[in-house]
Design a protein around this motif. Structure first.
Motif, PDB file in Angstrom:
ATOM      1  N   MET A 151       7.596  -1.827  34.727  1.00  0.00           N
ATOM      2  CA  MET A 151       6.833  -2.422  33.634  1.00  0.00           C
ATOM      3  C   MET A 151       7.256  -1.773  32.321  1.00  0.00           C
ATOM      4  O   MET A 151       7.142  -0.559  32.159  1.00  0.00           O
ATOM      5  CB  MET A 151       5.328  -2.228  33.873  1.00  0.00           C
ATOM      6  CG  MET A 151       4.437  -2.892  32.843  1.00  0.00           C
ATOM      7  SD  MET A 151       2.665  -2.594  33.153  1.00  0.00           S
ATOM      8  CE  MET A 151       2.453  -3.410  34.726  1.00  0.00           C
ATOM      9  N   LYS A 152       7.775  -2.600  31.407  1.00  0.00           N
ATOM     10  CA  LYS A 152       8.225  -2.096  30.112  1.00  0.00           C
ATOM     11  C   LYS A 152       7.799  -3.058  29.015  1.00  0.00           C
ATOM     12  O   LYS A 152       7.926  -4.284  29.155  1.00  0.00           O
ATOM     13  CB  LYS A 152       9.754  -1.949  30.093  1.00  0.00           C
ATOM     14  CG  LYS A 152      10.302  -0.894  31.021  1.00  0.00           C
ATOM     15  CD  LYS A 152      11.820  -0.886  31.033  1.00  0.00           C
ATOM     16  CE  LYS A 152      12.384  -0.434  29.698  1.00  0.00           C
ATOM     17  NZ  LYS A 152      13.873  -0.313  29.753  1.00  0.00           N
ATOM     18  N   TYR A 153       7.324  -2.511  27.919  1.00  0.00           N
ATOM     19  CA  TYR A 153       6.928  -3.345  26.775  1.00  0.00           C
ATOM     20  C   TYR A 153       8.160  -3.999  26.178  1.00  0.00           C
ATOM     21  O   TYR A 153       9.138  -3.332  25.832  1.00  0.00           O
ATOM     22  CB  TYR A 153       6.214  -2.502  25.726  1.00  0.00           C
ATOM     23  CG  TYR A 153       5.572  -3.309  24.622  1.00  0.00           C
ATOM     24  CD1 TYR A 153       4.279  -3.791  24.772  1.00  0.00           C
ATOM     25  CD2 TYR A 153       6.252  -3.595  23.439  1.00  0.00           C
ATOM     26  CE1 TYR A 153       3.677  -4.539  23.776  1.00  0.00           C
ATOM     27  CE2 TYR A 153       5.659  -4.339  22.439  1.00  0.00           C
ATOM     28  CZ  TYR A 153       4.370  -4.813  22.605  1.00  0.00           C
ATOM     29  OH  TYR A 153       3.780  -5.558  21.611  1.00  0.00           O
ATOM     30  N   SER A 154       8.126  -5.312  26.075  1.00  0.00           N
ATOM     31  CA  SER A 154       9.270  -6.057  25.563  1.00  0.00           C
ATOM     32  C   SER A 154       9.367  -5.968  24.048  1.00  0.00           C
ATOM     33  O   SER A 154       8.352  -6.025  23.337  1.00  0.00           O
ATOM     34  CB  SER A 154       9.163  -7.525  25.977  1.00  0.00           C
ATOM     35  OG  SER A 154      10.122  -8.319  25.298  1.00  0.00           O
ATOM     36  N   ASN A 167      12.082 -16.985  23.774  1.00  0.00           N
ATOM     37  CA  ASN A 167      12.567 -17.587  25.020  1.00  0.00           C
ATOM     38  C   ASN A 167      12.073 -16.857  26.260  1.00  0.00           C
ATOM     39  O   ASN A 167      11.721 -17.478  27.270  1.00  0.00           O
ATOM     40  CB  ASN A 167      14.095 -17.613  25.032  1.00  0.00           C
ATOM     41  CG  ASN A 167      14.673 -18.533  23.985  1.00  0.00           C
ATOM     42  OD1 ASN A 167      13.978 -19.376  23.425  1.00  0.00           O
ATOM     43  ND2 ASN A 167      15.951 -18.372  23.694  1.00  0.00           N
ATOM     44  N   VAL A 168      12.059 -15.526  26.210  1.00  0.00           N
ATOM     45  CA  VAL A 168      11.688 -14.753  27.402  1.00  0.00           C
ATOM     46  C   VAL A 168      10.201 -14.845  27.709  1.00  0.00           C
ATOM     47  O   VAL A 168       9.760 -14.417  28.781  1.00  0.00           O
ATOM     48  CB  VAL A 168      12.093 -13.266  27.263  1.00  0.00           C
ATOM     49  CG1 VAL A 168      13.596 -13.120  27.232  1.00  0.00           C
ATOM     50  CG2 VAL A 168      11.464 -12.636  26.028  1.00  0.00           C
ATOM     51  N   PHE A 169       9.417 -15.436  26.790  1.00  0.00           N
ATOM     52  CA  PHE A 169       7.983 -15.650  27.018  1.00  0.00           C
ATOM     53  C   PHE A 169       7.635 -17.139  26.951  1.00  0.00           C
ATOM     54  O   PHE A 169       6.520 -17.499  26.588  1.00  0.00           O
ATOM     55  CB  PHE A 169       7.156 -14.866  25.998  1.00  0.00           C
ATOM     56  CG  PHE A 169       7.138 -13.384  26.241  1.00  0.00           C
ATOM     57  CD1 PHE A 169       6.290 -12.818  27.169  1.00  0.00           C
ATOM     58  CD2 PHE A 169       8.005 -12.550  25.543  1.00  0.00           C
ATOM     59  CE1 PHE A 169       6.285 -11.453  27.404  1.00  0.00           C
ATOM     60  CE2 PHE A 169       8.009 -11.178  25.764  1.00  0.00           C
ATOM     61  CZ  PHE A 169       7.145 -10.624  26.705  1.00  0.00           C
ATOM     62  N   LYS A 231       5.738  -7.118  31.029  1.00  0.00           N
ATOM     63  CA  LYS A 231       6.508  -7.006  29.791  1.00  0.00           C
ATOM     64  C   LYS A 231       5.603  -6.832  28.575  1.00  0.00           C
ATOM     65  O   LYS A 231       6.072  -6.855  27.439  1.00  0.00           O
ATOM     66  CB  LYS A 231       7.375  -8.249  29.602  1.00  0.00           C
ATOM     67  CG  LYS A 231       8.506  -8.365  30.614  1.00  0.00           C
ATOM     68  CD  LYS A 231       9.233  -9.693  30.525  1.00  0.00           C
ATOM     69  CE  LYS A 231       9.966  -9.880  29.219  1.00  0.00           C
ATOM     70  NZ  LYS A 231      11.063  -8.917  29.023  1.00  0.00           N
ATOM     71  N   SER A 232       4.300  -6.669  28.806  1.00  0.00           N
ATOM     72  CA  SER A 232       3.360  -6.520  27.701  1.00  0.00           C
ATOM     73  C   SER A 232       2.747  -5.131  27.649  1.00  0.00           C
ATOM     74  O   SER A 232       1.818  -4.878  26.892  1.00  0.00           O
ATOM     75  CB  SER A 232       2.240  -7.563  27.835  1.00  0.00           C
ATOM     76  OG  SER A 232       1.548  -7.385  29.059  1.00  0.00           O
ATOM     77  N   SER A 233       3.268  -4.220  28.469  1.00  0.00           N
ATOM     78  CA  SER A 233       2.752  -2.861  28.531  1.00  0.00           C
ATOM     79  C   SER A 233       3.814  -1.964  29.142  1.00  0.00           C
ATOM     80  O   SER A 233       4.778  -2.450  29.738  1.00  0.00           O
ATOM     81  CB  SER A 233       1.472  -2.811  29.365  1.00  0.00           C
ATOM     82  OG  SER A 233       0.919  -1.512  29.392  1.00  0.00           O
ATOM     83  N   ASN A 234       3.642  -0.658  29.004  1.00  0.00           N
ATOM     84  CA  ASN A 234       4.535   0.313  29.629  1.00  0.00           C
ATOM     85  C   ASN A 234       3.828   0.973  30.806  1.00  0.00           C
ATOM     86  O   ASN A 234       2.628   1.249  30.750  1.00  0.00           O
ATOM     87  CB  ASN A 234       4.947   1.405  28.632  1.00  0.00           C
ATOM     88  CG  ASN A 234       5.874   0.891  27.563  1.00  0.00           C
ATOM     89  OD1 ASN A 234       6.849   0.206  27.849  1.00  0.00           O
ATOM     90  ND2 ASN A 234       5.575   1.216  26.299  1.00  0.00           N
TER      91      ASN A 234
END
Length: 336
Positions: A151-154, A167-169, A231-234
């Motif tokens: 899990m990584k913040y985009s 695009n990725v969302f 992708k919305s948090s770390n």
């Protein structure tokens, strides 16, 4: 020296070019972008003269042996199919296709062009630490489950919060956490444990209606595997594979920079090696080896292709379980 064409001029394309060059097996020969000025700029930065802004011309007249495709997810299938039909080997960024129907068409196209090779760029399965985990699992007397996290913040999520739809969302571009970071976890699970008997995905939908994050449950005959992606948090949680009294611990289920085995007495053994500075180096070498001698590596290539098929099927079934669709056609297609 193999000649490489590229579709896409973003950071991951540059990382692959750097890895391919460092491998000593590739040289960049052609660049495609929808904007010719961007293609020219990218090519100039990498010392390549041939640029295109027309995809058909790129595929049919470009001087390259294989194409690396790093476009939005929804374009992977059509561009890969076009490349195969043009007689070009394909290295497509994950996910290889948006659904099973697309992958089946890729399979049919490959059958019609038996000299063309097709690779999904699932980089971690080519890395030494991934292989060491796979080997260690065979020595563990009993597997009781696993929890795998990535899990990584985009960098694009700020735009989502500002009301935009990168695009990725975007559902239109087959985006979301599962289709991006979740692919790494799906590869781990399928490669290490095989295909599950039953799956369920519990997404957290964001402003653009894609899964910003989510938890997948994979049920096997005697254990369960949990995939935690977003992708919305770390997240800084380690990942674990649980034996009976022993445990395999990874700092990260995708990057696999550190791998530790704890035996029944709690004694730690470092299983990992220092990863390459460029995480795409191993796959660049492997793809070149297969292309240069496909007969020698037939079994390996077929195993990678089957693994890609299975991962694609798993991702599709997970989305179906959550009623998360990229098109109306998918709504009418049952999971398998």
């Amino acid at each position: 020296m193999l000649k490489l064409g590229i579709i896409g001029t973003n950071w991951i394309t540059q990382q692959f070019i750097d890895a391919a060059t460092a491998s000593g097996e590739w040289q960049l020969s052609a660049v495609y972008s929808r904007r010719l000025d961007r293609a020219d700029e990218f090519a100039s930065q990498n010392g390549t003269p041939e640029t295109f802004d027309d995809l058909t011309t790129f595929m049919t007249t470009g001087d390259f042996d294989a194409v690396y495709i790093a476009s939005p997810n929804s374009l992977h299938f059509s561009q890969a199919k076009m490349a195969i039909e043009a007689g070009k080997h394909v290295i497509v960024e994950k996910p290889a296709a948006a659904n099973q129907a697309e992958f089946e068409q890729i399979d049919e196209t490959l059958k019609a062009h038996p000299d063309v090779l097709y690779f999904e760029a699932a980089r971690q399965i080519h890395e030494e630490n991934f292989k060491r985990i796979q080997a260690k699992l065979k020595t563990m007397a009993r597997i009781q489950g696993a929890t795998l996290t990535y899990m990584k913040y985009s960098s694009r999520y700020d735009a989502v919060l500002a009301g935009q739809e990168p695009n990725v969302f975007s559902l239109k571009f087959a985006g979301g956490a599962l289709q991006d970071l979740g692919v790494y976890l799906a590869y781990d699970a399928v490669a290490w444990f095989g295909m599950p008997d039953d799956v369920a995905y519990y997404p957290t939908l964001g402003p653009t209606k894609v899964d910003d994050k989510g938890i997948a449950i994979l049920r096997y005959p005697s254990f369960t595997v949990t995939l935690n992606t977003g992708k919305s948090s770390n997240s800084y949680l380690p990942s674990e594979i649980n034996g009976l009294k022993d445990t395999l611990v990874m700092d990260n289920a995708a990057e696999l920079a550190k791998v530790t085995y704890y035996d029944a007495d709690g004694q730690a053994e470092n299983l990992g090696v220092a990863p390459d500075d460029n995480p795409m180096l191993a796959e660049a070498r492997d793809f070149a080896a297969v292309i240069n001698d496909p007969v020698k590596h037939t079994q390996t290539y077929q195993a990678w292709l089957q693994l890609s098929r299975n991962v694609n099927k798993l991702l599709f079934n997970l989305r179906q379980s959550a009623h998360l669709y990229f098109s109306d056609t998918e709504r009418d297609t049952p999971a398998e």
